[in-house]
Scaffold this motif. Structure first.
Motif, PDB file in Angstrom:
ATOM      1  N   GLU A   1      58.035  35.380  43.622  1.00  0.00           N
ATOM      2  CA  GLU A   1      58.611  34.026  43.709  1.00  0.00           C
ATOM      3  C   GLU A   1      58.774  33.636  45.162  1.00  0.00           C
ATOM      4  OE1 GLU A   1      59.538  30.612  42.442  1.00  0.00           O
ATOM      5  OE2 GLU A   1      59.421  32.105  40.844  1.00  0.00           O
ATOM      6  N   LYS A   2      58.659  32.354  45.446  1.00  0.00           N
ATOM      7  CA  LYS A   2      58.890  31.841  46.806  1.00  0.00           C
ATOM      8  C   LYS A   2      60.268  32.288  47.291  1.00  0.00           C
ATOM      9  CE  LYS A   2      58.835  27.530  49.381  1.00  0.00           C
ATOM     10  NZ  LYS A   2      59.866  26.514  49.284  1.00  0.00           N
ATOM     11  N   GLY A   3      60.314  32.920  48.442  1.00  0.00           N
ATOM     12  CA  GLY A   3      61.593  33.360  48.997  1.00  0.00           C
ATOM     13  C   GLY A   3      62.036  34.718  48.472  1.00  0.00           C
ATOM     14  N   VAL A   4      61.253  35.338  47.594  1.00  0.00           N
ATOM     15  CA  VAL A   4      61.599  36.673  47.099  1.00  0.00           C
ATOM     16  C   VAL A   4      60.424  37.608  47.466  1.00  0.00           C
ATOM     17  CG1 VAL A   4      62.592  38.008  45.203  1.00  0.00           C
ATOM     18  CG2 VAL A   4      62.895  35.528  45.228  1.00  0.00           C
ATOM     19  N   PHE A   5      59.456  37.815  46.585  1.00  0.00           N
ATOM     20  CA  PHE A   5      58.271  38.611  46.934  1.00  0.00           C
ATOM     21  C   PHE A   5      57.026  37.734  46.777  1.00  0.00           C
ATOM     22  CE2 PHE A   5      61.472  41.727  45.727  1.00  0.00           C
ATOM     23  CZ  PHE A   5      61.423  42.575  46.832  1.00  0.00           C
TER      24      PHE A   5
ATOM     25  N   LEU B   1      53.250  29.588  42.317  1.00  0.00           N
ATOM     26  CA  LEU B   1      52.967  30.462  43.457  1.00  0.00           C
ATOM     27  C   LEU B   1      51.661  31.243  43.288  1.00  0.00           C
ATOM     28  CD1 LEU B   1      54.759  31.181  46.019  1.00  0.00           C
ATOM     29  CD2 LEU B   1      55.196  33.356  44.884  1.00  0.00           C
ATOM     30  N   GLY B   2      51.121  31.261  42.071  1.00  0.00           N
ATOM     31  CA  GLY B   2      49.912  32.057  41.840  1.00  0.00           C
ATOM     32  C   GLY B   2      50.218  33.385  41.147  1.00  0.00           C
ATOM     33  N   GLY B   3      51.397  33.503  40.564  1.00  0.00           N
ATOM     34  CA  GLY B   3      51.769  34.728  39.846  1.00  0.00           C
ATOM     35  C   GLY B   3      50.906  34.943  38.606  1.00  0.00           C
TER      36      GLY B   3
ATOM     37  N   LEU C   1      55.138  41.034  35.537  1.00  0.00           N
ATOM     38  CA  LEU C   1      55.560  40.159  36.644  1.00  0.00           C
ATOM     39  C   LEU C   1      56.495  39.058  36.152  1.00  0.00           C
ATOM     40  CD1 LEU C   1      52.237  40.712  37.143  1.00  0.00           C
ATOM     41  CD2 LEU C   1      52.700  39.253  39.099  1.00  0.00           C
ATOM     42  N   HIS C   2      57.532  38.764  36.942  1.00  0.00           N
ATOM     43  CA  HIS C   2      58.239  37.491  36.824  1.00  0.00           C
ATOM     44  C   HIS C   2      57.385  36.512  37.629  1.00  0.00           C
ATOM     45  CE1 HIS C   2      61.620  39.953  35.564  1.00  0.00           C
ATOM     46  NE2 HIS C   2      62.359  38.874  35.353  1.00  0.00           N
ATOM     47  N   ALA C   3      56.704  35.604  36.972  1.00  0.00           N
ATOM     48  CA  ALA C   3      55.663  34.816  37.642  1.00  0.00           C
ATOM     49  C   ALA C   3      55.881  33.318  37.478  1.00  0.00           C
ATOM     50  CB  ALA C   3      54.302  35.199  37.063  1.00  0.00           C
ATOM     51  N   ASP C   4      55.727  32.602  38.569  1.00  0.00           N
ATOM     52  CA  ASP C   4      55.753  31.127  38.533  1.00  0.00           C
ATOM     53  C   ASP C   4      56.976  30.590  37.781  1.00  0.00           C
ATOM     54  OD1 ASP C   4      53.245  31.042  39.905  1.00  0.00           O
ATOM     55  OD2 ASP C   4      52.213  31.416  38.012  1.00  0.00           O
ATOM     56  N   GLU C   5      58.133  31.209  38.042  1.00  0.00           N
ATOM     57  CA  GLU C   5      59.350  30.780  37.344  1.00  0.00           C
ATOM     58  C   GLU C   5      59.940  29.518  37.988  1.00  0.00           C
ATOM     59  OE1 GLU C   5      62.505  33.728  37.142  1.00  0.00           O
ATOM     60  OE2 GLU C   5      63.909  32.312  36.239  1.00  0.00           O
TER      61      GLU C   5
END
Ligand code: NIG
Ligand code: FE
Length: 412
Positions: free
Chosen positions: A221-225, A254-256, A246-250
C-alpha cells in the motif's frame, strides 16, 4: 466419534478441489432429500433417498433444512491486544484510516497493545471470536500475525494460533499467516528496506523452521510497502515454501493485483481500487480475489467490484477481515448481505466464495470447501429450507448446527 449420518437434507455445494472461476461460481449441486455419511470425520458417501442403515452412526434428521459446506473465513487478524473504538469515532467525524496510522495510531496502536498482552490474554480473546464465528457456521479461519512486528511478539501471535490448532476439541481450524510486513516496525524509523532485510534474514527462516505459518502476507500500500518491496519479501517467502498472499489495492491503486498475478499468489485481498488490467491479470493467473466488504462498509469506502471480477472470469472469495481497526466484525450474515446487495453477487456465487474459493485462498481446496466424498466433514446446517435467507436475514444468524469433523457443535 465423528460417525454421523445426516438424512432428509437439502444439500447445496460447489464441487471440485480447486477454486471456481467466473461462470462456474454459480454452478452448485442442489440435492433434495439428500443424505451425507460421515466416518471418522470424513465424508464417505453423499446421495439422495434413504441411505443403508449403519451401526455406530449418530443420526441427524435435517428435514426442512439446508446443509452447506462449513464456511471458510480466509482473511482475519483474530489474534490481537486491545481495541480501537476511539479511532472508529474519529473516522465517523471525518478522520482517515491512513492519517490515524501516520500519527502512530491504527496498526501501531494495536502493535503496542499486542506486545503488552500475555499469551493467555491473546488466546482467550481469539477463542471468544472463534466461538462467535463458529456459531455463524465458520469451520476454518485464516489468522494473521502482524501486530508484533518484532520477533517475540510475531512468534507469540503465531504460537497462540498453533496452541488453538493443537486442541483436539477445537471448533475451527486456523490457517496461519505471517504478516510481519503489516507496517514498518517503529524500531526501524521508517526504513522499510532494513525491516524487510530483517524479515528475510531472520523471521522467515525461523518461522519456516518451526512450522508456525503456512502463508506470508504483506500490506502492499502507498506509504506502507511498495510493489518493489513487497515483491522482494514475497519472493523470499516463496523460496521457503510459504503460500503467498497480499493486501492489495485497498486504499489506492498501486499495482498490487498485478503483482499478485505475476507471483501467482494464492490470493490478493481487498482490491477496492484494483485496476481493470490487474483484475484481468489475476483472472488469467488463477489468483483468488478475496473481497472483504465489511471493511469497505466500516471504512465507508466504495465496495470492491465483485460483479465485474466474476464477469471477467476471476475466482472470488469472501472473508470478514475481522481486526481491531478497519473492521471489527466477524459477522457472516452481514458479509452475505453486503456481498449480495452492494457487490451484486448472487446467493450461489456468495456460497462458493465463502466455501470452496475461501478454501482455495488458503491452499486447502483439496480437503475442505465442498460436500464431497473424501473431504473433511465440516458442515453448516441452516434452520430453513432455502439458502436465500443468507443475505435476507440481514445481520441475523440462520445457522442451526455447525458440524466440525462430523461432530455437531452448536444446536440453535
Ligand atoms: O486488512 N489494511 C491492513 N490491515 C488490516 C487492518 C489492520 C488494522 O487496522 O488493524 C486490513 O484492513
Ligand atoms: Fe486484513
Amino acid at each position: 466419534m465423528g460417525n454421523l449420518l445426516i438424512i432428509n437434507a437439502r444439500i447445496i455445494t460447489p464441487q471440485g478441489s480447486t477454486a471456481r472461476c467466473g461462470e462456474e461460481m454459480k454452478q452448485l449441486l442442489d440435492l433434495l432429500n439428500g443424505y451425507i455419511e460421515i466416518t471418522d470425520g470424513i465424508i464417505t458417501a453423499v446421495g439422495t433417498g434413504k441411505p443403508a442403515k449403519k451401526k455406530g452412526y449418530e443420526l441427524l434428521d435435517a428435514q426442512g433444512k439446508v446443509v452447506l459446506p462449513g464456511f471458510v473465513d480466509s482473511h482475519t487478524h483474530l489474534v490481537f491486544g486491545g481495541y480501537r473504538p476511539d479511532e472508529f469515532v474519529w473516522r465517523m467525524n471525518g478522520d482517515s484510516y491512513m492519517n490515524i496510522m501516520a500519527r502512530g495510531g491504527g496498526i501501531y496502536n494495536t502493535v503496542r497493545a499486542t506486545r503488552e498482552a500475555t499469551f493467555d490474554e491473546l488466546k482467550i480473546k481469539a477463542e471468544w471470536y472463534i466461538d462467535a464465528m463458529s456459531r455463524m457456521g465458520v469451520t476454518t479461519v485464516e489468522g494473521k500475525s502482524g501486530y508484533g512486528l518484532d520477533q517475540d511478539t510475531e512468534l507469540k501471535q503465531l504460537e497462540v494460533m498453533q496452541a488453538i490448532n493443537q486442541d483436539p476439541l477445537r471448533k475451527v481450524d486456523i490457517a496461519t499467516t505471517y504478516l510481519g510486513a503489516h507496517a514498518v516496525a517503529s524500531e526501524y524509523g521508517g526504513n522499510a528496506k532494513d525491516y524487510i532485510d530483517f524479515m528475510i534474514a531472520k523471521m522467515l527462516p525461523l518461522i519456516a523452521e518451526r512450522g508456525l505459518a503456512e502463508n506470508c502476507d504483506v500490506f502492499c500500500e502507498k506509504g506502507v510497502f511498495s510493489v518493489v518491496e513487497s515483491r522482494r519479501l514475497l519472493e523470499a517467502a516463496r523460496e521457503l515454501g510459504f503460500g503467498i498472499k497480499l493486501h492489495a489495492d485497498e486504499i489506492v491503486t498501486l499495482g498490487g493485483a498485478e503483482l499478485a498475478a505475476e507471483l501467482k499468489a494464492r490470493s490478493a485481498d481487498h482490491l477496492l481500487h484494483a485496476s481493470d488490467a490487474g483484475i484481468e491479470a489475476m483472472a488469467k493467473a488463477g489468483v483468488v480475489a478475496t473481497l472483504l466488504p465489511l471493511t469497505a462498509f466500516t471504512l465507508r469506502e466504495p465496495y470492491a467490484r465483485g460483479r465485474y471480477m466474476i464477469d471477467k472470469g476471476c475466482a472470488v472469495a469472501l472473508a470478514t477481515d475481522l481486526n481491531p481497526g478497519s473492521c471489527c466484525s466477524g459477522s457472516i450474515p452481514l458479509l452475505f448481505a453486503t456481498a449480495c446487495l452492494y457487490m451484486h453477487m448472487s446467493v450461489e456465487e456468495a456460497i462458493t466464495a465463502i466455501t470452496l474459493n475461501g478454501a482455495a485462498a488458503i491452499g486447502k481446496a483439496d480437503k475442505i470447501g465442498s460436500i464431497e466424498v473424501g473431504k473433511q466433514a465440516d458442515l453448516v446446517v441452516l434452520d430453513t429450507d432455502t439458502p436465500n435467507v443468507l443475505p435476507y436475514y440481514t445481520g441475523m444468524n440462520s445457522v442451526w448446527h455447525t458440524i466440525k469433523r462430523g461432530k455437531v457443535l452448536h444446536q440453535a
